[in-house]
Design a protein around this motif. Structure first.
Motif, PDB file in Angstrom:
ATOM      1  N   GLN A   1      54.707  75.900   7.859  1.00 15.30           N
ATOM      2  CA  GLN A   1      55.243  76.091   9.204  1.00 15.30           C
ATOM      3  C   GLN A   1      54.865  74.937  10.123  1.00 15.30           C
ATOM      4  N   ASN A   2      53.617  74.506  10.061  1.00 17.81           N
ATOM      5  CA  ASN A   2      53.181  73.402  10.928  1.00 17.81           C
ATOM      6  C   ASN A   2      53.820  72.083  10.529  1.00 17.81           C
ATOM      7  N   ARG A   3      54.064  71.889   9.231  1.00 18.19           N
ATOM      8  CA  ARG A   3      54.772  70.679   8.819  1.00 18.19           C
ATOM      9  C   ARG A   3      56.213  70.694   9.330  1.00 18.19           C
ATOM     10  N   ILE A   4      56.853  71.856   9.300  1.00 15.87           N
ATOM     11  CA  ILE A   4      58.223  71.970   9.798  1.00 15.87           C
ATOM     12  C   ILE A   4      58.278  71.671  11.290  1.00 15.87           C
ATOM     13  N   ILE A   5      57.317  72.234  12.045  1.00 15.67           N
ATOM     14  CA  ILE A   5      57.261  71.968  13.481  1.00 15.67           C
ATOM     15  C   ILE A   5      57.142  70.470  13.733  1.00 15.67           C
ATOM     16  N   THR A   6      56.241  69.818  12.993  1.00 16.89           N
ATOM     17  CA  THR A   6      56.038  68.379  13.154  1.00 16.89           C
ATOM     18  C   THR A   6      57.301  67.596  12.830  1.00 16.89           C
ATOM     19  N   ASP A   7      57.957  67.960  11.732  1.00 16.14           N
ATOM     20  CA  ASP A   7      59.155  67.226  11.301  1.00 16.14           C
ATOM     21  C   ASP A   7      60.299  67.378  12.296  1.00 16.14           C
ATOM     22  N   ILE A   8      60.525  68.604  12.762  1.00 20.61           N
ATOM     23  CA  ILE A   8      61.644  68.823  13.679  1.00 20.61           C
ATOM     24  C   ILE A   8      61.384  68.127  15.010  1.00 20.61           C
ATOM     25  N   ARG A   9      60.139  68.220  15.500  1.00 18.81           N
ATOM     26  CA  ARG A   9      59.825  67.524  16.752  1.00 18.81           C
ATOM     27  C   ARG A   9      60.024  66.023  16.612  1.00 18.81           C
ATOM     28  N   GLN A  10      59.605  65.468  15.474  1.00 17.11           N
ATOM     29  CA  GLN A  10      59.777  64.038  15.261  1.00 17.11           C
ATOM     30  C   GLN A  10      61.252  63.672  15.196  1.00 17.11           C
ATOM     31  N   GLU A  11      62.050  64.524  14.555  1.00 13.29           N
ATOM     32  CA  GLU A  11      63.485  64.250  14.430  1.00 13.29           C
ATOM     33  C   GLU A  11      64.174  64.326  15.796  1.00 13.29           C
TER      34      GLU A  11
END
Length: 588
Positions: free
Chosen positions: A93-103
Protein backbone atom coordinates in the motif's frame (compact mmCIF):
# COMPACT_ATOMS: atom_id res chain seq x y z
CA UNK A 1 -21.56 -8.24 1.49
CA UNK A 2 -19.56 -6.43 -1.21
CA UNK A 3 -21.56 -6.09 -4.39
CA UNK A 4 -20.38 -6.63 -7.94
CA UNK A 5 -19.02 -3.43 -9.46
CA UNK A 6 -20.77 -1.89 -12.49
CA UNK A 7 -18.69 -1.97 -15.71
CA UNK A 8 -17.33 1.59 -15.38
CA UNK A 9 -16.30 1.04 -11.77
CA UNK A 10 -14.84 -2.34 -12.63
CA UNK A 11 -12.65 -0.77 -15.34
CA UNK A 12 -11.59 1.89 -12.85
CA UNK A 13 -10.70 -0.73 -10.27
CA UNK A 14 -8.72 -2.85 -12.73
CA UNK A 15 -6.78 0.25 -13.73
CA UNK A 16 -5.96 0.80 -10.06
CA UNK A 17 -4.71 -2.76 -9.82
CA UNK A 18 -2.07 -2.04 -12.47
CA UNK A 19 -0.18 -0.14 -9.76
CA UNK A 20 -0.04 -3.38 -7.74
CA UNK A 21 1.56 -5.37 -10.58
CA UNK A 22 5.23 -4.43 -9.85
CA UNK A 23 4.81 -5.75 -6.31
CA UNK A 24 2.85 -8.90 -7.10
CA UNK A 25 5.35 -11.18 -5.32
CA UNK A 26 4.95 -9.38 -2.01
CA UNK A 27 1.21 -9.18 -2.59
CA UNK A 28 1.06 -12.89 -3.37
CA UNK A 29 2.93 -13.63 -0.14
CA UNK A 30 0.46 -11.47 1.76
CA UNK A 31 -2.46 -13.21 0.12
CA UNK A 32 -1.03 -16.63 1.02
CA UNK A 33 -0.69 -15.49 4.62
CA UNK A 34 -4.23 -14.10 4.43
CA UNK A 35 -5.49 -17.42 3.13
CA UNK A 36 -3.77 -19.28 5.95
CA UNK A 37 -5.30 -16.90 8.48
CA UNK A 38 -8.72 -17.51 6.92
CA UNK A 39 -8.15 -21.27 7.01
CA UNK A 40 -7.69 -21.19 10.79
CA UNK A 41 -11.17 -19.73 11.34
CA UNK A 42 -13.16 -23.04 11.08
CA UNK A 43 -10.64 -24.83 13.33
CA UNK A 44 -12.07 -23.55 16.60
CA UNK A 45 -15.73 -24.53 16.01
CA UNK A 46 -14.48 -27.83 14.54
CA UNK A 47 -12.60 -28.49 17.80
CA UNK A 48 -15.73 -27.81 19.88
CA UNK A 49 -17.80 -30.69 18.41
CA UNK A 50 -15.65 -33.64 19.53
CA UNK A 51 -14.76 -31.80 22.71
CA UNK A 52 -18.39 -31.41 23.73
CA UNK A 53 -19.48 -34.78 22.39
CA UNK A 54 -16.60 -36.73 24.00
CA UNK A 55 -14.29 -34.58 26.05
CA UNK A 56 -16.53 -33.94 29.07
CA UNK A 57 -18.69 -37.09 28.97
CA UNK A 58 -16.21 -39.89 28.24
CA UNK A 59 -12.92 -41.11 29.62
CA UNK A 60 -11.72 -41.61 26.05
CA UNK A 61 -12.00 -37.91 25.22
CA UNK A 62 -9.18 -35.44 24.62
CA UNK A 63 -6.75 -34.74 27.42
CA UNK A 64 -7.23 -31.25 28.93
CA UNK A 65 -3.62 -30.26 28.25
CA UNK A 66 -3.94 -31.34 24.63
CA UNK A 67 -7.10 -29.30 24.16
CA UNK A 68 -5.50 -26.24 25.76
CA UNK A 69 -2.41 -26.61 23.58
CA UNK A 70 -4.55 -26.95 20.45
CA UNK A 71 -6.49 -23.79 21.28
CA UNK A 72 -3.27 -21.82 21.88
CA UNK A 73 -1.75 -23.26 18.71
CA UNK A 74 -4.73 -22.20 16.62
CA UNK A 75 -4.53 -18.60 17.85
CA UNK A 76 -0.71 -18.46 17.62
CA UNK A 77 -0.91 -19.64 14.01
CA UNK A 78 -3.68 -17.18 13.25
CA UNK A 79 -1.80 -14.30 14.89
CA UNK A 80 1.46 -15.07 13.08
CA UNK A 81 0.04 -15.33 9.59
CA UNK A 82 -2.24 -12.32 10.21
CA UNK A 83 0.82 -10.23 11.13
CA UNK A 84 2.66 -11.31 7.98
CA UNK A 85 -0.40 -10.57 5.86
CA UNK A 86 -0.88 -7.10 7.39
CA UNK A 87 2.81 -6.25 6.99
CA UNK A 88 2.87 -7.32 3.34
CA UNK A 89 -0.29 -5.39 2.52
CA UNK A 90 0.97 -2.29 4.34
CA UNK A 91 4.25 -2.48 2.41
CA UNK A 92 2.45 -2.76 -0.93
CA UNK A 93 0.00 0.00 0.00
CA UNK A 94 2.76 2.46 0.88
CA UNK A 95 4.63 1.67 -2.33
CA UNK A 96 1.45 2.33 -4.32
CA UNK A 97 0.94 5.66 -2.55
CA UNK A 98 4.53 6.63 -3.35
CA UNK A 99 4.26 5.58 -7.00
CA UNK A 100 0.97 7.35 -7.67
CA UNK A 101 2.12 10.54 -5.97
CA UNK A 102 5.32 10.49 -8.01
CA UNK A 103 3.36 9.91 -11.22
CA UNK A 104 0.96 12.78 -10.46
CA UNK A 105 3.84 15.13 -9.65
CA UNK A 106 5.64 14.12 -12.84
CA UNK A 107 2.45 14.84 -14.80
CA UNK A 108 2.12 18.25 -13.11
CA UNK A 109 5.65 19.05 -14.29
CA UNK A 110 4.66 18.29 -17.89
CA UNK A 111 1.23 19.88 -18.13
CA UNK A 112 0.86 23.13 -20.08
CA UNK A 113 0.65 26.47 -18.28
CA UNK A 114 -3.00 26.84 -19.27
CA UNK A 115 -3.96 23.87 -17.10
CA UNK A 116 -2.70 25.58 -13.96
CA UNK A 117 -4.56 28.77 -14.89
CA UNK A 118 -7.82 26.83 -15.00
CA UNK A 119 -7.32 24.66 -11.89
CA UNK A 120 -6.74 26.14 -8.43
CA UNK A 121 -3.46 24.98 -6.90
CA UNK A 122 -5.26 23.89 -3.72
CA UNK A 123 -7.29 21.33 -5.67
CA UNK A 124 -4.13 19.93 -7.24
CA UNK A 125 -2.37 19.76 -3.86
CA UNK A 126 -5.35 17.93 -2.35
CA UNK A 127 -5.15 15.25 -5.03
CA UNK A 128 -1.59 14.44 -3.96
CA UNK A 129 -2.02 14.77 -0.19
CA UNK A 130 -5.53 13.37 0.32
CA UNK A 131 -6.98 11.51 -2.65
CA UNK A 132 -4.01 9.19 -3.12
CA UNK A 133 -4.39 7.73 0.38
CA UNK A 134 -7.96 6.72 -0.42
CA UNK A 135 -6.84 5.08 -3.65
CA UNK A 136 -4.27 2.94 -1.85
CA UNK A 137 -6.91 1.68 0.55
CA UNK A 138 -9.09 0.59 -2.35
CA UNK A 139 -6.30 -1.32 -4.08
CA UNK A 140 -4.94 -3.28 -1.11
CA UNK A 141 -7.18 -3.08 1.96
CA UNK A 142 -10.36 -3.76 0.03
CA UNK A 143 -8.74 -6.60 -1.88
CA UNK A 144 -7.38 -8.12 1.31
CA UNK A 145 -10.76 -7.98 3.02
CA UNK A 146 -12.49 -9.50 0.01
CA UNK A 147 -10.05 -12.40 -0.21
CA UNK A 148 -9.59 -13.07 3.50
CA UNK A 149 -13.18 -12.77 4.59
CA UNK A 150 -14.54 -14.53 1.52
CA UNK A 151 -12.28 -17.48 2.34
CA UNK A 152 -13.41 -17.36 5.97
CA UNK A 153 -17.05 -17.37 4.87
CA UNK A 154 -16.42 -20.27 2.48
CA UNK A 155 -14.57 -22.26 5.17
CA UNK A 156 -17.22 -21.69 7.82
CA UNK A 157 -20.03 -22.43 5.38
CA UNK A 158 -18.28 -25.65 4.40
CA UNK A 159 -18.18 -26.70 8.05
CA UNK A 160 -21.81 -25.69 8.52
CA UNK A 161 -22.85 -27.80 5.53
CA UNK A 162 -20.96 -30.73 6.98
CA UNK A 163 -22.66 -30.35 10.36
CA UNK A 164 -26.22 -29.63 9.20
CA UNK A 165 -26.99 -28.78 5.59
CA UNK A 166 -30.66 -27.94 6.26
CA UNK A 167 -29.79 -25.21 8.75
CA UNK A 168 -27.01 -23.97 6.48
CA UNK A 169 -29.49 -23.32 3.65
CA UNK A 170 -31.42 -21.05 6.00
CA UNK A 171 -28.17 -19.23 6.82
CA UNK A 172 -27.46 -18.69 3.13
CA UNK A 173 -30.67 -16.67 2.76
CA UNK A 174 -28.88 -13.86 4.59
CA UNK A 175 -26.37 -13.23 1.77
CA UNK A 176 -28.70 -11.85 -0.95
CA UNK A 177 -30.50 -9.58 1.52
CA UNK A 178 -27.20 -8.06 2.67
CA UNK A 179 -26.02 -7.68 -0.93
CA UNK A 180 -29.18 -5.76 -1.88
CA UNK A 181 -28.78 -3.42 1.08
CA UNK A 182 -25.11 -2.67 0.45
CA UNK A 183 -25.79 -1.94 -3.22
CA UNK A 184 -28.30 0.71 -2.17
CA UNK A 185 -25.64 2.32 0.04
CA UNK A 186 -22.85 2.22 -2.56
CA UNK A 187 -24.16 5.09 -4.68
CA UNK A 188 -24.65 7.29 -1.62
CA UNK A 189 -21.11 6.57 -0.41
CA UNK A 190 -19.56 7.41 -3.81
CA UNK A 191 -21.48 10.71 -4.01
CA UNK A 192 -20.44 11.78 -0.52
CA UNK A 193 -16.82 10.73 -1.21
CA UNK A 194 -16.71 13.04 -4.24
CA UNK A 195 -18.20 15.87 -2.18
CA UNK A 196 -15.64 15.28 0.59
CA UNK A 197 -12.74 15.44 -1.88
CA UNK A 198 -14.05 18.72 -3.29
CA UNK A 199 -14.55 20.03 0.25
CA UNK A 200 -10.95 19.14 1.14
CA UNK A 201 -9.63 21.03 -1.87
CA UNK A 202 -11.73 24.11 -0.94
CA UNK A 203 -10.44 23.92 2.64
CA UNK A 204 -6.84 23.67 1.40
CA UNK A 205 -7.42 26.67 -0.86
CA UNK A 206 -8.89 28.68 2.03
CA UNK A 207 -5.95 27.81 4.28
CA UNK A 208 -3.44 28.59 1.56
CA UNK A 209 -4.91 32.02 0.90
CA UNK A 210 -5.25 32.85 4.59
CA UNK A 211 -1.60 32.00 5.25
CA UNK A 212 -0.13 33.67 2.17
CA UNK A 213 -2.31 36.79 2.55
CA UNK A 214 -1.96 37.13 6.32
CA UNK A 215 -0.44 40.65 6.13
CA UNK A 216 -3.37 41.97 4.09
CA UNK A 217 -5.81 40.21 6.43
CA UNK A 218 -4.24 41.89 9.46
CA UNK A 219 -4.03 45.38 7.96
CA UNK A 220 -7.60 45.33 6.64
CA UNK A 221 -8.89 43.65 9.80
CA UNK A 222 -10.22 40.69 7.88
CA UNK A 223 -9.64 38.09 10.62
CA UNK A 224 -13.32 37.66 11.42
CA UNK A 225 -14.25 37.48 7.75
CA UNK A 226 -11.67 34.76 7.13
CA UNK A 227 -12.74 32.84 10.24
CA UNK A 228 -16.34 32.92 9.01
CA UNK A 229 -15.23 31.82 5.55
CA UNK A 230 -13.25 28.93 6.99
CA UNK A 231 -16.15 28.00 9.28
CA UNK A 232 -18.48 27.67 6.27
CA UNK A 233 -16.01 25.40 4.51
CA UNK A 234 -15.28 23.46 7.69
CA UNK A 235 -18.95 22.85 8.51
CA UNK A 236 -19.70 21.88 4.91
CA UNK A 237 -16.93 19.30 5.09
CA UNK A 238 -18.30 18.06 8.41
CA UNK A 239 -21.71 17.66 6.77
CA UNK A 240 -20.26 15.58 3.94
CA UNK A 241 -18.36 13.47 6.44
CA UNK A 242 -21.46 12.90 8.56
CA UNK A 243 -23.56 11.87 5.56
CA UNK A 244 -20.82 9.50 4.50
CA UNK A 245 -20.49 8.23 8.08
CA UNK A 246 -24.23 7.65 8.40
CA UNK A 247 -24.29 5.61 5.21
CA UNK A 248 -21.29 3.57 6.35
CA UNK A 249 -22.54 3.19 9.93
CA UNK A 250 -25.95 1.97 8.79
CA UNK A 251 -24.32 -1.07 7.25
CA UNK A 252 -23.31 -2.84 10.46
CA UNK A 253 -26.63 -2.71 12.36
CA UNK A 254 -28.51 -3.60 9.19
CA UNK A 255 -26.29 -6.64 8.63
CA UNK A 256 -26.67 -7.67 12.27
CA UNK A 257 -30.44 -7.23 12.13
CA UNK A 258 -30.76 -9.34 9.01
CA UNK A 259 -28.40 -11.95 10.45
CA UNK A 260 -30.31 -12.03 13.76
CA UNK A 261 -33.40 -13.35 12.02
CA UNK A 262 -31.35 -16.17 10.50
CA UNK A 263 -29.73 -16.93 13.86
CA UNK A 264 -33.10 -16.95 15.63
CA UNK A 265 -34.61 -19.33 13.07
CA UNK A 266 -31.55 -21.60 13.17
CA UNK A 267 -31.54 -21.75 16.97
CA UNK A 268 -35.25 -22.57 17.01
CA UNK A 269 -34.91 -25.39 14.46
CA UNK A 270 -31.73 -26.74 16.09
CA UNK A 271 -33.41 -26.89 19.50
CA UNK A 272 -36.33 -28.78 17.99
CA UNK A 273 -33.92 -31.20 16.28
CA UNK A 274 -32.00 -31.66 19.54
CA UNK A 275 -35.19 -32.48 21.43
CA UNK A 276 -36.02 -35.05 18.78
CA UNK A 277 -32.54 -36.56 18.99
CA UNK A 278 -31.60 -35.52 15.46
CA UNK A 279 -28.46 -33.66 16.54
CA UNK A 280 -25.91 -33.77 19.36
CA UNK A 281 -24.94 -31.06 21.81
CA UNK A 282 -21.50 -30.84 20.23
CA UNK A 283 -22.96 -30.44 16.75
CA UNK A 284 -25.39 -27.79 17.98
CA UNK A 285 -22.74 -25.73 19.79
CA UNK A 286 -20.26 -26.11 16.92
CA UNK A 287 -22.89 -24.99 14.41
CA UNK A 288 -23.97 -21.97 16.47
CA UNK A 289 -20.32 -21.00 17.12
CA UNK A 290 -19.45 -21.21 13.42
CA UNK A 291 -22.58 -19.29 12.49
CA UNK A 292 -21.82 -16.51 14.96
CA UNK A 293 -18.24 -16.41 13.67
CA UNK A 294 -19.74 -15.73 10.23
CA UNK A 295 -21.04 -12.38 11.42
CA UNK A 296 -17.58 -10.76 11.62
CA UNK A 297 -16.44 -11.56 8.04
CA UNK A 298 -19.91 -10.79 6.67
CA UNK A 299 -19.75 -7.45 8.46
CA UNK A 300 -16.28 -6.77 6.98
CA UNK A 301 -17.50 -7.66 3.51
CA UNK A 302 -20.48 -5.36 3.95
CA UNK A 303 -18.30 -2.51 5.26
CA UNK A 304 -15.85 -2.83 2.37
CA UNK A 305 -18.16 -0.68 0.25
CA UNK A 306 -17.24 2.48 2.15
CA UNK A 307 -13.47 2.42 1.42
CA UNK A 308 -14.15 0.95 -2.02
CA UNK A 309 -16.48 3.78 -3.08
CA UNK A 310 -14.17 6.36 -1.48
CA UNK A 311 -11.23 4.87 -3.35
CA UNK A 312 -13.06 4.78 -6.68
CA UNK A 313 -14.16 8.39 -6.27
CA UNK A 314 -10.55 9.33 -5.53
CA UNK A 315 -9.40 7.29 -8.52
CA UNK A 316 -11.72 9.25 -10.80
CA UNK A 317 -10.15 12.46 -9.54
CA UNK A 318 -6.57 11.20 -9.86
CA UNK A 319 -7.00 9.64 -13.30
CA UNK A 320 -8.48 12.87 -14.65
CA UNK A 321 -5.11 14.46 -13.92
CA UNK A 322 -3.07 11.54 -15.25
CA UNK A 323 -5.15 11.52 -18.44
CA UNK A 324 -4.57 15.23 -19.11
CA UNK A 325 -2.61 15.81 -22.28
CA UNK A 326 0.94 16.95 -21.50
CA UNK A 327 2.63 19.80 -23.30
CA UNK A 328 2.93 19.08 -26.99
CA UNK A 329 6.58 18.40 -27.82
CA UNK A 330 6.66 17.22 -31.42
CA UNK A 331 9.72 19.24 -32.35
CA UNK A 332 12.73 17.44 -33.82
CA UNK A 333 15.19 20.32 -34.10
CA UNK A 334 17.74 20.57 -31.29
CA UNK A 335 19.36 23.98 -30.81
CA UNK A 336 22.90 23.83 -29.43
CA UNK A 337 23.12 27.54 -28.64
CA UNK A 338 20.89 30.03 -30.39
CA UNK A 339 22.19 33.27 -31.83
CA UNK A 340 19.06 34.93 -30.46
CA UNK A 341 17.11 36.10 -33.51
CA UNK A 342 13.35 36.11 -32.79
CA UNK A 343 10.78 36.58 -35.56
CA UNK A 344 7.04 36.89 -35.08
CA UNK A 345 5.10 36.33 -38.28
CA UNK A 346 1.43 37.41 -38.12
CA UNK A 347 1.12 35.87 -34.71
CA UNK A 348 -2.33 35.33 -33.16
CA UNK A 349 -3.24 33.96 -29.76
CA UNK A 350 -6.55 33.62 -27.93
CA UNK A 351 -7.05 32.28 -24.43
CA UNK A 352 -9.68 29.53 -23.97
CA UNK A 353 -13.22 30.93 -23.74
CA UNK A 354 -11.97 34.47 -24.47
CA UNK A 355 -14.07 36.70 -26.73
CA UNK A 356 -11.15 38.21 -28.65
CA UNK A 357 -7.54 37.52 -29.47
CA UNK A 358 -4.97 38.52 -26.85
CA UNK A 359 -2.51 38.91 -29.74
CA UNK A 360 -3.87 39.95 -33.10
CA UNK A 361 -1.51 39.58 -36.06
CA UNK A 362 1.80 40.52 -34.40
CA UNK A 363 4.78 40.75 -36.75
CA UNK A 364 8.16 41.63 -35.29
CA UNK A 365 11.80 40.93 -36.10
CA UNK A 366 14.30 41.06 -33.21
CA UNK A 367 17.97 40.83 -34.13
CA UNK A 368 20.49 38.87 -32.05
CA UNK A 369 21.67 40.88 -29.04
CA UNK A 370 18.97 43.49 -29.46
CA UNK A 371 16.95 44.82 -26.52
CA UNK A 372 13.26 45.28 -27.27
CA UNK A 373 10.91 46.79 -24.69
CA UNK A 374 7.20 46.00 -24.70
CA UNK A 375 5.02 48.76 -23.26
CA UNK A 376 1.36 49.62 -23.19
CA UNK A 377 -1.66 49.64 -20.94
CA UNK A 378 -2.62 46.61 -18.90
CA UNK A 379 -4.18 43.89 -21.03
CA UNK A 380 -2.39 44.96 -24.17
CA UNK A 381 -0.72 41.57 -24.67
CA UNK A 382 2.82 42.22 -23.38
CA UNK A 383 3.05 39.26 -20.99
CA UNK A 384 1.18 37.00 -23.41
CA UNK A 385 3.73 37.76 -26.11
CA UNK A 386 6.60 37.03 -23.73
CA UNK A 387 4.97 33.74 -22.67
CA UNK A 388 4.81 32.52 -26.26
CA UNK A 389 8.58 32.62 -26.69
CA UNK A 390 9.33 29.72 -24.26
CA UNK A 391 6.15 28.01 -25.55
CA UNK A 392 4.18 28.29 -22.34
CA UNK A 393 1.31 28.68 -24.81
CA UNK A 394 0.89 27.68 -28.44
CA UNK A 395 -0.03 30.38 -31.00
CA UNK A 396 -3.54 30.17 -32.40
CA UNK A 397 -2.21 31.21 -35.81
CA UNK A 398 0.99 32.54 -37.32
CA UNK A 399 4.57 31.58 -36.54
CA UNK A 400 7.23 32.32 -33.95
CA UNK A 401 10.76 31.61 -35.18
CA UNK A 402 14.03 31.30 -33.26
CA UNK A 403 17.09 31.63 -35.51
CA UNK A 404 14.85 30.83 -38.48
CA UNK A 405 13.37 27.68 -36.93
CA UNK A 406 9.67 27.52 -36.13
CA UNK A 407 9.45 27.25 -32.34
CA UNK A 408 6.97 24.38 -32.77
CA UNK A 409 9.67 22.41 -34.61
CA UNK A 410 12.24 22.85 -31.81
CA UNK A 411 12.32 20.39 -28.93
CA UNK A 412 10.96 21.95 -25.75
CA UNK A 413 14.09 21.10 -23.78
CA UNK A 414 16.51 22.75 -26.21
CA UNK A 415 14.18 25.74 -26.77
CA UNK A 416 13.94 26.51 -23.06
CA UNK A 417 17.66 26.04 -22.58
CA UNK A 418 18.06 29.17 -24.70
CA UNK A 419 15.89 31.32 -22.41
CA UNK A 420 16.26 32.87 -18.95
CA UNK A 421 13.46 34.75 -17.20
CA UNK A 422 13.51 37.35 -14.43
CA UNK A 423 10.05 38.54 -13.42
CA UNK A 424 8.39 40.80 -10.90
CA UNK A 425 7.03 37.76 -9.05
CA UNK A 426 10.29 36.22 -7.96
CA UNK A 427 10.20 32.46 -7.56
CA UNK A 428 12.71 31.10 -5.06
CA UNK A 429 12.78 27.76 -3.28
CA UNK A 430 13.08 27.00 0.42
CA UNK A 431 16.71 26.00 -0.01
CA UNK A 432 20.13 27.56 0.27
CA UNK A 433 21.23 30.67 -1.61
CA UNK A 434 23.65 28.56 -3.65
CA UNK A 435 20.96 26.03 -4.59
CA UNK A 436 18.65 28.82 -5.76
CA UNK A 437 21.34 30.34 -7.98
CA UNK A 438 22.55 26.99 -9.32
CA UNK A 439 19.13 25.59 -10.18
CA UNK A 440 17.97 23.12 -12.83
CA UNK A 441 20.49 22.58 -15.62
CA UNK A 442 23.00 24.66 -13.63
CA UNK A 443 22.65 22.65 -10.40
CA UNK A 444 26.10 21.08 -10.74
CA UNK A 445 27.87 24.39 -11.29
CA UNK A 446 31.07 24.81 -9.22
CA UNK A 447 31.03 27.20 -6.26
CA UNK A 448 33.35 29.70 -7.94
CA UNK A 449 30.91 30.01 -10.89
CA UNK A 450 28.04 30.56 -8.45
CA UNK A 451 29.99 33.26 -6.64
CA UNK A 452 30.94 34.92 -9.93
CA UNK A 453 27.26 35.02 -10.95
CA UNK A 454 26.34 36.51 -7.57
CA UNK A 455 29.06 39.15 -7.96
CA UNK A 456 27.77 40.08 -11.43
CA UNK A 457 24.29 40.44 -9.93
CA UNK A 458 25.57 42.80 -7.19
CA UNK A 459 24.53 40.15 -4.64
CA UNK A 460 27.88 38.97 -3.30
CA UNK A 461 28.15 41.44 -0.42
CA UNK A 462 24.77 40.75 1.15
CA UNK A 463 25.11 36.99 0.62
CA UNK A 464 28.43 36.90 2.46
CA UNK A 465 26.81 38.88 5.29
CA UNK A 466 24.17 36.14 5.79
CA UNK A 467 24.68 33.78 8.77
CA UNK A 468 25.95 30.89 6.61
CA UNK A 469 26.73 32.76 3.42
CA UNK A 470 25.80 30.81 0.30
CA UNK A 471 24.64 27.90 2.48
CA UNK A 472 21.98 29.99 4.25
CA UNK A 473 18.41 28.72 3.95
CA UNK A 474 16.30 31.58 2.62
CA UNK A 475 12.81 30.37 3.66
CA UNK A 476 9.64 29.95 1.63
CA UNK A 477 10.05 31.95 -1.59
CA UNK A 478 12.97 33.79 -0.01
CA UNK A 479 10.92 35.16 2.90
CA UNK A 480 14.10 35.84 4.93
CA UNK A 481 15.40 38.23 2.28
CA UNK A 482 14.35 41.70 1.16
CA UNK A 483 12.68 42.29 -2.20
CA UNK A 484 15.85 43.63 -3.76
CA UNK A 485 17.90 40.71 -2.43
CA UNK A 486 15.44 38.17 -3.83
CA UNK A 487 15.51 39.94 -7.18
CA UNK A 488 19.31 39.91 -7.35
CA UNK A 489 19.41 36.16 -6.55
CA UNK A 490 17.01 35.62 -9.44
CA UNK A 491 19.29 37.68 -11.68
CA UNK A 492 22.31 35.67 -10.52
CA UNK A 493 20.41 32.51 -11.46
CA UNK A 494 19.83 33.90 -14.95
CA UNK A 495 23.49 34.98 -15.25
CA UNK A 496 24.69 31.51 -14.29
CA UNK A 497 22.44 29.89 -16.86
CA UNK A 498 24.03 32.12 -19.52
CA UNK A 499 21.11 31.80 -21.95
CA UNK A 500 21.24 33.81 -25.21
CA UNK A 501 17.62 35.01 -24.85
CA UNK A 502 16.47 36.95 -21.79
CA UNK A 503 12.94 37.89 -20.74
CA UNK A 504 12.54 40.60 -18.09
CA UNK A 505 8.94 40.91 -16.92
CA UNK A 506 8.49 43.98 -14.69
CA UNK A 507 11.75 43.06 -13.00
CA UNK A 508 12.10 46.31 -11.01
CA UNK A 509 8.55 47.59 -10.60
CA UNK A 510 8.11 46.56 -6.94
CA UNK A 511 11.42 47.91 -5.58
CA UNK A 512 12.42 51.04 -3.73
CA UNK A 513 14.83 53.48 -5.39
CA UNK A 514 18.03 52.10 -3.86
CA UNK A 515 17.10 48.49 -4.57
CA UNK A 516 16.04 49.44 -8.06
CA UNK A 517 19.41 51.10 -8.70
CA UNK A 518 21.28 47.98 -7.60
CA UNK A 519 18.99 45.63 -9.51
CA UNK A 520 19.08 47.80 -12.63
CA UNK A 521 22.88 47.72 -12.58
CA UNK A 522 22.76 43.91 -12.28
CA UNK A 523 20.28 43.72 -15.14
CA UNK A 524 22.52 45.79 -17.41
CA UNK A 525 25.30 43.29 -16.78
CA UNK A 526 22.92 40.41 -17.48
CA UNK A 527 21.62 41.95 -20.74
CA UNK A 528 25.04 42.35 -22.35
CA UNK A 529 25.31 40.23 -25.49
CA UNK A 530 21.84 38.76 -25.10
CA UNK A 531 18.60 39.20 -27.01
CA UNK A 532 16.39 40.78 -24.38
CA UNK A 533 12.62 41.22 -24.18
CA UNK A 534 11.75 43.78 -21.51
CA UNK A 535 8.24 44.32 -20.17
CA UNK A 536 8.14 47.51 -18.13
CA UNK A 537 5.65 49.95 -16.69
CA UNK A 538 8.43 52.26 -15.52
CA UNK A 539 9.28 53.82 -18.85
CA UNK A 540 12.45 55.43 -17.52
CA UNK A 541 13.99 51.95 -17.23
CA UNK A 542 13.72 51.23 -20.97
CA UNK A 543 14.78 54.56 -22.49
CA UNK A 544 18.03 53.00 -23.75
CA UNK A 545 16.31 49.99 -25.36
CA UNK A 546 17.19 49.44 -29.02
CA UNK A 547 13.51 49.43 -29.84
CA UNK A 548 10.30 50.09 -27.96
CA UNK A 549 7.15 48.33 -29.13
CA UNK A 550 3.80 49.75 -28.00
CA UNK A 551 0.95 47.24 -27.74
CA UNK A 552 -2.75 48.02 -27.50
CA UNK A 553 -5.50 45.39 -27.56
CA UNK A 554 -3.08 42.79 -28.84
CA UNK A 555 -1.75 44.87 -31.74
CA UNK A 556 1.45 46.83 -32.36
CA UNK A 557 0.47 50.48 -32.65
CA UNK A 558 3.96 52.01 -32.51
CA UNK A 559 7.55 50.85 -32.75
CA UNK A 560 10.84 52.69 -32.59
CA UNK A 561 13.54 54.22 -30.39
CA UNK A 562 12.66 56.27 -27.33
CA UNK A 563 13.47 59.68 -28.88
CA UNK A 564 11.69 58.84 -32.12
CA UNK A 565 8.52 57.77 -30.34
CA UNK A 566 8.50 60.91 -28.21
CA UNK A 567 8.87 62.98 -31.36
CA UNK A 568 5.87 61.23 -32.93
CA UNK A 569 3.76 62.43 -29.98
CA UNK A 570 1.62 59.30 -30.21
CA UNK A 571 0.56 56.63 -27.71
CA UNK A 572 4.03 56.17 -26.22
CA UNK A 573 4.51 59.90 -25.77
CA UNK A 574 1.16 60.14 -24.00
CA UNK A 575 2.07 57.26 -21.68
CA UNK A 576 5.43 58.87 -20.98
CA UNK A 577 3.96 62.29 -20.24
CA UNK A 578 1.24 60.78 -18.05
CA UNK A 579 3.76 58.80 -16.03
CA UNK A 580 6.11 61.71 -15.48
CA UNK A 581 3.28 64.07 -14.63
CA UNK A 582 2.36 61.90 -11.63
CA UNK A 583 3.86 62.70 -8.20
CA UNK A 584 7.29 61.10 -8.06
CA UNK A 585 7.09 60.55 -11.79
CA UNK A 586 10.74 61.36 -12.30
CA UNK A 587 11.42 58.01 -10.63
CA UNK A 588 8.97 56.13 -12.83
Amino acid sequence: MATALPPSSRALYFRLLTYVRPYWRVLAGGLVATSLAAATEPMFPALLKPLLDNGFASDTGYKPLTVAAMIIGIFVLRGGVSFLASYAMSWVQNRIITDIRQEIFARFMRLPAGYFNQNPSAQLITKVTYDVNNIAGATTTVGTVLIRDSLVVVGLLGWLLYINWQLTLITLLVGPLIAIFTRLLAKRLRTMSRATQLGMSVMTETLQEAISCQKIIKVFRGETQEEERFARVNHALRGYGMRQGIAAAATTPAVHLIASFAVAIVVYIAMVQSQQGQTTVGSFVSFITAMLMLLAPIKQLANVNAPLQTGLAAAESIFRVLDETPEADLGQTVLARAKGRIELDRLHFRYPKAERDALDGISLDIAPGQTVALVGTSGGGKTTLANLIPRFYTPTAGRLLIDGHDAQDITLASLREQIAIVSQEIVLFNDTVAANIAYGISRNAPRDAIEAAAASANALDFIRALPEGFDTLIGENGSRLSGGQRQRIAIARAILKDAPILILDEATSALDNESERQVQAALETLMQGRTTIVIAHRLSTIERADRIVVLQHGRIVESGAHRDLLAQDGVYAQLYKLQFSEPGGNHA
